[in-house]
Design a protein around this motif. Structure first.
Motif, PDB file in Angstrom:
ATOM      1  N   THR A 108     -27.779  -4.354  -9.221  1.00 45.81           N
ATOM      2  CA  THR A 108     -27.178  -3.029  -9.069  1.00 45.81           C
ATOM      3  C   THR A 108     -26.308  -2.959  -7.822  1.00 45.81           C
ATOM      4  OG1 THR A 108     -29.059  -1.994 -10.207  1.00 45.81           O
ATOM      5  CG2 THR A 108     -27.657  -0.566  -8.866  1.00 45.81           C
ATOM      6  N   TYR A 128     -22.247  -2.684  -8.060  1.00 45.09           N
ATOM      7  CA  TYR A 128     -21.583  -1.481  -7.539  1.00 45.09           C
ATOM      8  C   TYR A 128     -20.543  -1.848  -6.484  1.00 45.09           C
ATOM      9  CZ  TYR A 128     -20.816   2.983  -5.248  1.00 45.09           C
ATOM     10  OH  TYR A 128     -20.228   4.100  -4.714  1.00 45.09           O
ATOM     11  N   MET A 181     -22.876  -4.491 -15.753  1.00 44.00           N
ATOM     12  CA  MET A 181     -23.062  -3.346 -14.863  1.00 44.00           C
ATOM     13  C   MET A 181     -21.781  -3.022 -14.110  1.00 44.00           C
ATOM     14  SD  MET A 181     -26.895  -3.478 -13.281  1.00 44.00           S
ATOM     15  CE  MET A 181     -26.802  -1.734 -12.897  1.00 44.00           C
ATOM     16  N   PHE A 239     -19.594  -1.012 -16.291  1.00 45.86           N
ATOM     17  CA  PHE A 239     -20.096   0.359 -16.423  1.00 45.86           C
ATOM     18  C   PHE A 239     -19.734   1.187 -15.198  1.00 45.86           C
ATOM     19  CE2 PHE A 239     -23.381   3.418 -15.303  1.00 45.86           C
ATOM     20  CZ  PHE A 239     -23.335   4.258 -16.400  1.00 45.86           C
ATOM     21  N   PHE A 240     -19.965   0.639 -14.000  1.00 47.25           N
ATOM     22  CA  PHE A 240     -19.673   1.374 -12.776  1.00 47.25           C
ATOM     23  C   PHE A 240     -18.179   1.685 -12.647  1.00 47.25           C
ATOM     24  CE2 PHE A 240     -23.646  -0.643 -10.760  1.00 47.25           C
ATOM     25  CZ  PHE A 240     -24.418   0.450 -11.125  1.00 47.25           C
ATOM     26  N   LEU A 291     -17.197   4.978 -14.334  1.00 51.47           N
ATOM     27  CA  LEU A 291     -17.658   6.261 -13.799  1.00 51.47           C
ATOM     28  C   LEU A 291     -16.491   6.998 -13.140  1.00 51.47           C
ATOM     29  CD1 LEU A 291     -21.098   5.354 -12.152  1.00 51.47           C
ATOM     30  CD2 LEU A 291     -20.706   6.571 -14.299  1.00 51.47           C
ATOM     31  N   VAL A 335     -24.557   7.832  -8.315  1.00 52.13           N
ATOM     32  CA  VAL A 335     -24.307   6.760  -9.280  1.00 52.13           C
ATOM     33  C   VAL A 335     -25.561   6.406 -10.079  1.00 52.13           C
ATOM     34  CG1 VAL A 335     -23.606   4.353  -9.547  1.00 52.13           C
ATOM     35  CG2 VAL A 335     -22.423   5.832  -7.912  1.00 52.13           C
ATOM     36  N   SER A 349     -26.709   6.475 -14.253  1.00 51.55           N
ATOM     37  CA  SER A 349     -26.716   5.124 -14.834  1.00 51.55           C
ATOM     38  C   SER A 349     -28.064   4.770 -15.456  1.00 51.55           C
ATOM     39  CB  SER A 349     -26.370   4.095 -13.746  1.00 51.55           C
ATOM     40  OG  SER A 349     -25.183   4.441 -13.077  1.00 51.55           O
ATOM     41  N   ILE A 406     -27.808   2.258 -18.574  1.00 54.63           N
ATOM     42  CA  ILE A 406     -27.504   0.865 -18.269  1.00 54.63           C
ATOM     43  C   ILE A 406     -28.633   0.221 -17.462  1.00 54.63           C
ATOM     44  CG2 ILE A 406     -26.254   1.305 -16.114  1.00 54.63           C
ATOM     45  CD1 ILE A 406     -25.279  -1.226 -18.818  1.00 54.63           C
TER      46      ILE A 406
END
Length: 290
Positions: free
Chosen positions: A92, A96, A156, A159-160, A163, A186, A190, A193
């Motif tokens: 994560t 990120y 991931m 996905f981030f 956002l 965040v 999430s 995910i």
């Protein structure tokens, strides 16, 4: 709207085809369950298919009375929980960070991650490294190496990146730091995910046995998958199993592999239905652009 004949035909054929796929997928597992509950004579004769023949739970009683089995089972639970937590946190944070365009050296960090997908140090250098760090024959030899899956990391990251940046900008205006934005903005957005990654990592760590095979020598530290591997290889004869009665030994030797497989996979089967809805939504995130 009235369905056409061709569409109805397609629906019927598609349903039959998918049911066939489901049956072919389920058959090996149903066969293993049937064998685990069948008698030695039926298994040796090859008469067991989908249903038990000569129903017996003798082998379950023998395996579940083995102290080493439960010790290894406890080890697997501990290894899975600790390793999944470490993997989820590291993945994560890394995902990120590299998802933010403002990160200096972003391309380098992404390149380093992708590089490890194609190249690694090899088995012997990895073993020497673990041994030199005094991590061999300990939990850390299981949970630290391969803590980050690059595939999961890239999922991931994607996905981030999807956002809305406006949320982070608004949070920054309100005084949140980068860590505050990650933890309070965040991560709550999430959950899908994160649940997907949790499932991926948990299943991977639960099923892992090769690292234990390489780095662990004490049977008391083995995960249950090593117990299963030794059963299949015929190298694990624990005192409790060996102490079974002579009449029980023939039946135990015939279906002990099936029994151990069922007991090993059971926790994952129990947990999966509760995470499935997050898994389905998680793998679909980012697949549709607006």
């Amino acid at each position: 709207m009235r369905e056409s004949r061709s569409y109805r035909t397609f629906t019927v054929l598609n349903t039959i085809f998918l049911l066939g796929v489901v049956f072919l997928t389920m058959y090996p597992f149903l066969n293993i369950i049937a064998q685990s509950l069948s008698s030695e004579a039926a298994i040796m004769a090859g008469r067991v298919t989908l249903f038990p023949i000569g129903f017996t739970t003798e082998t379950y009683e023998v395996v579940m009375s083995d102290r080493l089995f439960w010790v290894n089972y406890k080890n697997t639970v501990v290894y899975t929980v600790v390793a999944t937590a470490i993997s989820l946190v590291l993945t994560t944070m890394y995902a990120y960070a590299i998802s933010r365009m403002r990160l200096r050296g972003r391309g380098l960090f992404i390149g380093i991650a992708v590089f490890t997908m194609f190249f690694n140090g090899g088995l012997i250098p990895n073993y020497i490294l673990i041994n030199s760090l005094n991590m061999d024959n300990s939990i850390w030899a299981i949970v630290i190496p391969n803590a980050v899956s690059i595939f999961n990391l890239l999922v991931m990251k994607a996905f981030f990146e999807n956002l809305p940046l406006e949320l982070e900008e608004a949070a920054a205006i309100d005084g949140l730091t980068t860590y505050g934005i990650l933890l309070r903005i965040v991560i709550p957005l999430s959950k899908a995910i994160l649940a997907t990654m949790l499932l991926f990592y948990a299943v991977s760590h639960w099923n892992s046995w090769f690292q234990a095979f390489i780095y662990l020598s004490d049977k008391e530290l083995f995960p249950v998958t090593m117990y299963l591997r030794n059963m299949i290889a015929g190298t694990s004869q624990t005192s409790d199993v060996a102490a079974a009665s002579a009449d029980a030994q023939n039946n135990v030797s015939s279906n002990i592999k099936a029994v151990t497989m069922v007991l090993t996979v059971l926790p994952i089967l129990c947990v999966y239905p509760f995470i499935q809805r997050y898994f389905v939504s998680g793998v679909m995130l980012g697949s549709v652009k607006q």
